[in-house]
Design an enzyme around this catalytic site. Structure first.
Site, PDB file in Angstrom:
ATOM      1  N   ASP A  69     -21.015  -7.110 -15.290  1.00 57.67           N
ATOM      2  CA  ASP A  69     -21.164  -6.451 -16.593  1.00 57.67           C
ATOM      3  C   ASP A  69     -19.946  -5.569 -16.891  1.00 57.67           C
ATOM      4  O   ASP A  69     -20.087  -4.421 -17.295  1.00 57.67           O
ATOM      5  CB  ASP A  69     -22.465  -5.640 -16.605  1.00 57.67           C
ATOM      6  CG  ASP A  69     -22.954  -5.347 -18.025  1.00 57.67           C
ATOM      7  OD1 ASP A  69     -22.431  -5.962 -18.981  1.00 57.67           O
ATOM      8  OD2 ASP A  69     -23.843  -4.494 -18.186  1.00 57.67           O
ATOM      9  N   VAL A 126     -29.044   8.194 -19.000  1.00 58.42           N
ATOM     10  CA  VAL A 126     -28.211   9.000 -18.112  1.00 58.42           C
ATOM     11  C   VAL A 126     -28.039  10.406 -18.694  1.00 58.42           C
ATOM     12  O   VAL A 126     -27.800  10.561 -19.896  1.00 58.42           O
ATOM     13  CB  VAL A 126     -26.829   8.322 -17.892  1.00 58.42           C
ATOM     14  CG1 VAL A 126     -25.958   9.164 -16.960  1.00 58.42           C
ATOM     15  CG2 VAL A 126     -26.998   6.917 -17.317  1.00 58.42           C
TER      16      VAL A 126
HETATM   17  P1  ADP Z   1     -26.961   1.498 -18.098  1.00 55.51           P
HETATM   18  O1  ADP Z   1     -27.456   0.592 -17.023  1.00 55.51           O
HETATM   19  O2  ADP Z   1     -28.084   2.097 -18.881  1.00 55.51           O
HETATM   20  O3  ADP Z   1     -25.895   0.895 -18.955  1.00 55.51           O
HETATM   21  P2  ADP Z   1     -24.820   3.096 -16.883  1.00 55.51           P
HETATM   22  O4  ADP Z   1     -24.771   3.324 -15.416  1.00 55.51           O
HETATM   23  O5  ADP Z   1     -23.859   2.121 -17.461  1.00 55.51           O
HETATM   24  O6  ADP Z   1     -26.327   2.757 -17.307  1.00 55.51           O
HETATM   25  O7  ADP Z   1     -24.600   4.495 -17.615  1.00 55.51           O
HETATM   26  C1  ADP Z   1     -24.707   4.588 -19.027  1.00 55.51           C
HETATM   27  C2  ADP Z   1     -23.664   5.548 -19.566  1.00 55.51           C
HETATM   28  O8  ADP Z   1     -23.829   6.834 -18.992  1.00 55.51           O
HETATM   29  C3  ADP Z   1     -22.214   5.168 -19.259  1.00 55.51           C
HETATM   30  O9  ADP Z   1     -21.690   4.268 -20.205  1.00 55.51           O
HETATM   31  C4  ADP Z   1     -21.527   6.514 -19.318  1.00 55.51           C
HETATM   32  O10 ADP Z   1     -21.262   6.874 -20.667  1.00 55.51           O
HETATM   33  C5  ADP Z   1     -22.577   7.452 -18.770  1.00 55.51           C
HETATM   34  N1  ADP Z   1     -22.369   7.643 -17.325  1.00 55.51           N
HETATM   35  C6  ADP Z   1     -22.902   6.916 -16.323  1.00 55.51           C
HETATM   36  N2  ADP Z   1     -22.512   7.361 -15.121  1.00 55.51           N
HETATM   37  C7  ADP Z   1     -21.687   8.400 -15.352  1.00 55.51           C
HETATM   38  C8  ADP Z   1     -20.923   9.301 -14.512  1.00 55.51           C
HETATM   39  N3  ADP Z   1     -20.957   9.212 -13.184  1.00 55.51           N
HETATM   40  N4  ADP Z   1     -20.169  10.242 -15.111  1.00 55.51           N
HETATM   41  C9  ADP Z   1     -20.145  10.360 -16.445  1.00 55.51           C
HETATM   42  N5  ADP Z   1     -20.826   9.566 -17.286  1.00 55.51           N
HETATM   43  C10 ADP Z   1     -21.595   8.589 -16.764  1.00 55.51           C
HETATM   44 MG    MG Z   2     -23.918   0.378 -18.596  1.00 53.58          MG
END
Ligand code: ADP
Ligand code: MG
Length: 393
Positions: free
Chosen positions: A168, A37
């Site tokens: 999760d 991300v």
């Molecule tokens: P993964 O499937 O790789 O775990 P996530 O959707 O959980 O992906 O995103 C990983 C990390 O990216 C999150 O734990 C957070 O720190 C950051 N993140 C994800 N989406 C956002 C958002 N909309 N705003 C800020 N940080 C985000």
């Molecule tokens: Mg995640």
């Protein structure tokens, strides 16, 4: 930005043609099993009208001479979730589809849009300002926990209301802003609709995903490092039961670990309970299990053998352990928390009792970490529980 991150961003921009026309990538903010991300500035977001303006001509009309941007324009940030190309199209579709269904919930981070370039899919979400759990879990007050969980259960209520299991729930998937006392749920990569036949989902794994899973499994790791972490039989010959076990070690409910095939939204409530236990005990991560059996044993060390036998029977499983240190009755959560926070030991030490607010939190914790999923508190019920309603007072 670190060199390696800058390099990674550059590589991404080169591979995803056109992405830097619309977004200015700023930093890498997350790296997980299924995605990376990035934080980015949306160059086409029209701050003045508070909408996304993709009409360049319209934009130019507003520009004052000599300015690239309108003076009133403040940067608008997004999170770009680059889903690994090894993810199956079904899995990617599932995540985007569920996010689309949840777009009206203001406690779920909404999907702005998604793009595909060749085999690469990216999801665009509004950037949500939050604090890293590791920065505050050691000193969160009970009054702050009430607000944290009120926000989390509001989110879960809306997700569960649509018959969706997040699967999760853990601190990194609940982005919380303590100043606003507000958080949003992210990461619906493992989420599913209640009643989904998971065998179909398993078939949707691509061969790459399967290979990835195998090479990253705990089994592979322990084989490589050459030591065994647990003492249960490895040469099991009975055919294993198949059930959805997706989630994160240490946050999985007993019925997930016991491979119950009829899992429902209550699995998320257990995971929320693990977060509360983490905050009360000031230990993160609280559980350190290497695999599902270890995770079951860790739960047994708290709740005792008797409770685990009963719980296993609920799901048609038989639980046996010959580990002598596990008692039948287990330990109270009060005691666990006192141990973890160093409030046991000799009489000259600090006070050995939980305060009234902590006791109230523990009563609530018992409702979340209830081993029988049919008796576990639901998100809607949790929002009416005194522990949470006090957050309004
Ligand atoms: P993964 O499937 O790789 O775990 P996530 O959707 O959980 O992906 O995103 C990983 C990390 O990216 C999150 O734990 C957070 O720190 C950051 N993140 C994800 N989406 C956002 C958002 N909309 N705003 C800020 N940080 C985000
Ligand atoms: Mg995640």
């Amino acid at each position: 930005v670190e060199d390696s991150v800058a390099e990674d961003i550059l590589r991404f921009e080169e591979s995803f043609t056109g992405i830097n026309k619309r977004y200015r990538l700023i930093n890498r903010i997350g790296e997980g099993t299924f995605s990376t991300v990035y934080k980015a500035e949306d160059l086409e977001y029209d701050n003045y009208n508070n909408r996304w303006d993709i009409d360049e001509r319209e934009n130019r009309k507003w520009m004052s001479p000599g300015h690239q941007r309108r003076p009133s324009r403040r940067p608008h940030y997004v999170a770009i979730k680059k889903i690994y190309v090894t993810s199956s199209p079904m899995r990617i579709f599932n995540e985007l589809d569920l996010l689309h269904d949840l777009k009206s919930s203001d406690s779920v981070c909404p999907l702005i849009t998604a793009f595909r370039h060749l085999d690469q899919v990216v999801a665009i979400l509004p950037y949500f300002q939050h604090r890293d759990f590791r920065e505050y879990y050691r000193d969160m007050k009970i009054s702050e926990m009430r607000l944290y969980f009120k926000s989390l259960f509001l989110a879960l209520q809306s997700v569960h209301g649509k018959q969706i299991l997040h699967r999760d729930i853990k601190p990194t998937n609940f982005l919380y802003n303590p100043q606003q006392a507000r958080g949003v749920l992210v990461d619906f990569g493992l989420a599913e609709r209640q009643g989904t036949d998971w065998h179909q989902c398993a078939c949707a794994l691509t061969s790459e995903e399967r290979r990835y899973k195998i090479s990253h499994s705990v089994y592979a790791q322990t084989q490589q490092s050459g030591h065994q972490t647990s003492s249960y039989p490895k040469n099991e010959i009975r055919s294993s039961r198949r059930a959805n076990r997706a989630g994160t070690r240490g946050f999985r409910a007993p019925e997930v670990l016991l491979k119950c095939t009829q899992q429902n939204t209550s699995i998320d409530m257990w995971s929320a309970g693990v977060i509360l236990l983490t905050l009360l005990s000031r230990r993160f991560p609280f559980f350190h299990s290497a695999d599902d059996i270890d995770a079951l044993l860790e739960i047994t060390s708290i709740f005792g053998r008797k409770k685990m036998k009963e719980t296993s029977l609920l799901h048609g499983q038989v639980f046996e352990t010959n580990i002598p240190s596990y008692s039948d009755a287990g330990h109270s959560l009060e005691k666990i928390i006192l141990w973890c926070t160093g409030r046991t030991g000799d009489k000259s030490g600090p006070k050995k009792e939980l305060d009234d607010e902590e006791k109230e939190a523990v009563q609530f914790l018992y409702r979340l970490m209830e081993c029988d999923p049919t008796k576990r508190i639901t998100a809607a019920e949790a929002l009416r529980h005194p522990f949470i309603t006090k957050a309004f007072e």
